[in-house]
Design an enzyme around this catalytic site. Structure first.
Site, PDB file in Angstrom:
ATOM      1  N   ARG A 177       0.815  -1.213   0.000  1.00 37.73           N
ATOM      2  CA  ARG A 177       0.000   0.000   0.000  1.00 37.73           C
ATOM      3  C   ARG A 177       0.850   1.264   0.000  1.00 37.73           C
ATOM      4  NH1 ARG A 177      -4.271   2.046   4.728  1.00 37.73           N
ATOM      5  NH2 ARG A 177      -5.729   3.125   3.331  1.00 37.73           N
ATOM      6  N   ASN A 202      -7.057   6.911  -0.640  1.00 39.97           N
ATOM      7  CA  ASN A 202      -6.649   5.512  -0.711  1.00 39.97           C
ATOM      8  C   ASN A 202      -7.589   4.795   0.244  1.00 39.97           C
ATOM      9  OD1 ASN A 202      -5.057   3.063   0.257  1.00 39.97           O
ATOM     10  ND2 ASN A 202      -3.742   3.782  -1.413  1.00 39.97           N
ATOM     11  N   SER A 203      -8.467   3.952  -0.296  1.00 39.81           N
ATOM     12  CA  SER A 203      -9.597   3.425   0.481  1.00 39.81           C
ATOM     13  C   SER A 203      -9.162   2.514   1.621  1.00 39.81           C
ATOM     14  CB  SER A 203     -10.555   2.658  -0.443  1.00 39.81           C
ATOM     15  OG  SER A 203     -11.111   3.505  -1.409  1.00 39.81           O
ATOM     16  N   GLN A 204     -10.064   2.344   2.579  1.00 41.50           N
ATOM     17  CA  GLN A 204      -9.820   1.459   3.713  1.00 41.50           C
ATOM     18  C   GLN A 204      -9.490   0.056   3.207  1.00 41.50           C
ATOM     19  OE1 GLN A 204     -13.276   0.599   6.047  1.00 41.50           O
ATOM     20  NE2 GLN A 204     -12.114  -0.044   7.836  1.00 41.50           N
ATOM     21  N   PRO A 205      -8.367  -0.526   3.621  1.00 42.56           N
ATOM     22  CA  PRO A 205      -7.979  -1.853   3.127  1.00 42.56           C
ATOM     23  C   PRO A 205      -9.056  -2.917   3.291  1.00 42.56           C
ATOM     24  CG  PRO A 205      -6.130  -0.827   4.231  1.00 42.56           C
ATOM     25  CD  PRO A 205      -7.314   0.081   4.462  1.00 42.56           C
TER      26      PRO A 205
END
Length: 393
Positions: free
Chosen positions: A37, A100-103
């Site tokens: 990430r 950057n979206s929540q994993p």
């Protein structure tokens, strides 16, 4: 094997948490490891809160690399742009417009997408580029097309994706239009919330193909929907879990101030008074808001809070034709209502809530959606497409 003793603020630590949550599946683990990430997060970003949709203060890699790294390997979204790029500096802007979206959400949606070897995939919303790189690692860059409306975000994502060793087809344009040159696609992933599924995207999906998207309603709430295209051209499938995403730019809904509805006359203006036993608190949680939104047309809420813990729930419609208020007072069993205009908005909202409550309060997974791209009709249902939800109003 993953070292369960690893701290969460690390590649392995986050993987452990995501696997424990059931979001990261074993088949996606090698891809997760191959595409860290941190390669897709800018030096300056704003970590999300662990609970809710707010943002923390800025994390700057150049000033505090440890705090930046901890945020990157936490299961939170990371805001990377405010106000469509008009905002600058370390402070927070008005509205987050790229992240950057929540994993947990990233890998839950990838699992729902169920990509297979050789699948051609269209991603709508490149963002920081992480999803496009993950898909490129999984099915090969030649099979991935990703589209981004914001030129600056697109250029930044291209640099990151290419630096990581991938070369998907990258398009700058309106994601709601898709990319017909690469169609038909086996899978389509939308990474921004939509209030309807764009017909053009369904047309670009092959029969038997799958589309996964965060679906939000005007009233509120949101859930990820997984649609499979049928031979007759429609697409249908279940909601697979809760979601909260930034809106696709074309799907942002402008909202008029309450004063526009009152026509310059002080509240309660021409509102008709009544009393309800349904508490405004009951219609304010994420799941019932979503169900209410599925059953109502163009109704949205806003809470006017007071220091003593009471508040007024305002309801308005998109056509600026109707409004309603419901006064919440802690400890009360009945609540004062005023309604005015062409529609009785509280009557509609409370009827939709009562339907949900009287049907054993179905969770997201018991609800689904059928979309006809030719008519644009979206029909929500419970348990099966044969049981459509009642639409009130």
């Amino acid at each position: 094997m993953i070292d369960r003793a690893a701290t969460e603020a690390s590649l392995d630590g986050l993987a452990s948490r995501l696997m424990d949550l059931g979001a990261l599946t074993s088949d996606w683990l090698p891809t997760y490891r191959a595409v860290p990430r941190e390669l897709f997060v800018p030096d300056l970003m704003w970590p999300g809160e662990a609970v809710g949709t707010g943002q923390q203060d800025a994390a700057d890699r150049n000033e505090d690399p440890d705090a930046w790294h901890e945020a990157v390997y936490s299961d939170v979204s990371l805001t990377t742009q405010w106000d469509d790029g008009r905002h600058s500096g370390r402070g927070k802007g008005k509205t987050p417009t790229c992240s950057n979206s929540q994993p947990q959400m990233v890998f839950s949606m990838l699992a729902a997408l169920d990509v297979q070897e050789g699948n051609r995939v269209l991603e709508v919303g490149t963002g920081t580029g992480w999803n496009a790189a993950l898909l490129s690692e999984r099915v090969g860059s030649a099979n991935v097309t990703t589209i981004e409306v914001d030129p600056e975000n697109a250029m930044d994502a291209r640099r990151r994706i290419e630096a990581a060793g991938y070369s998907p087809c990258m398009v700058i344009g309106d994601g709601a239009e898709g990319h017909s040159d690469g169609a038909p696609y086996d899978r389509i992933l939308i990474t921004a919330a939509v209030h309807h599924i764009p017909s053009e995207l369904i047309r670009q999906l092959r029969p038997g193909g799958v589309l996964v998207a965060p679906y939000s309603t005007t009233y509120g709430g949101g859930a990820v929907v997984r649609l499979t295209k049928q031979e007759n051209g429609t697409a249908l499938g279940p909601f697979v879990g809760s979601s909260a995403f930034m809106k696709l730019r074309r799907h942002r809904v402008p909202r008029q101030h309450v004063s526009e509805y009152l026509g310059g006359v002080p509240w309660p203006a021409d509102g008709v008074k009544s009393v309800t036993k349904v508490s405004p608190e009951a219609v304010g949680d994420w799941l019932p808001m979503f169900v209410i939104g599925l059953q109502t047309v163009g109704v949205f809420p806003w809470a006017e809070n007071y220091k003593d813990g009471s508040y007024t729930l305002w309801l308005r419609d998109q056509r600026v034709s109707s409004w309603a208020t419901v006064d919440y007072v802690p400890g009360s069993e009945t609540f004062e209502v005023y309604q005015a205009g062409l529609r009785e908005l509280w009557t509609e909202v409370s009827a939709a809530y009562s339907w949900w409550a009287s049907n054993d309060r179905p969770d997201f997974q018991r609800l689904g959606l059928t979309v006809d791209p030719e008519s644009g009709l979206h029909v929500p249902w419970m348990n099966s497409p044969e049981y459509p939800l009642p639409i009130v109003g």
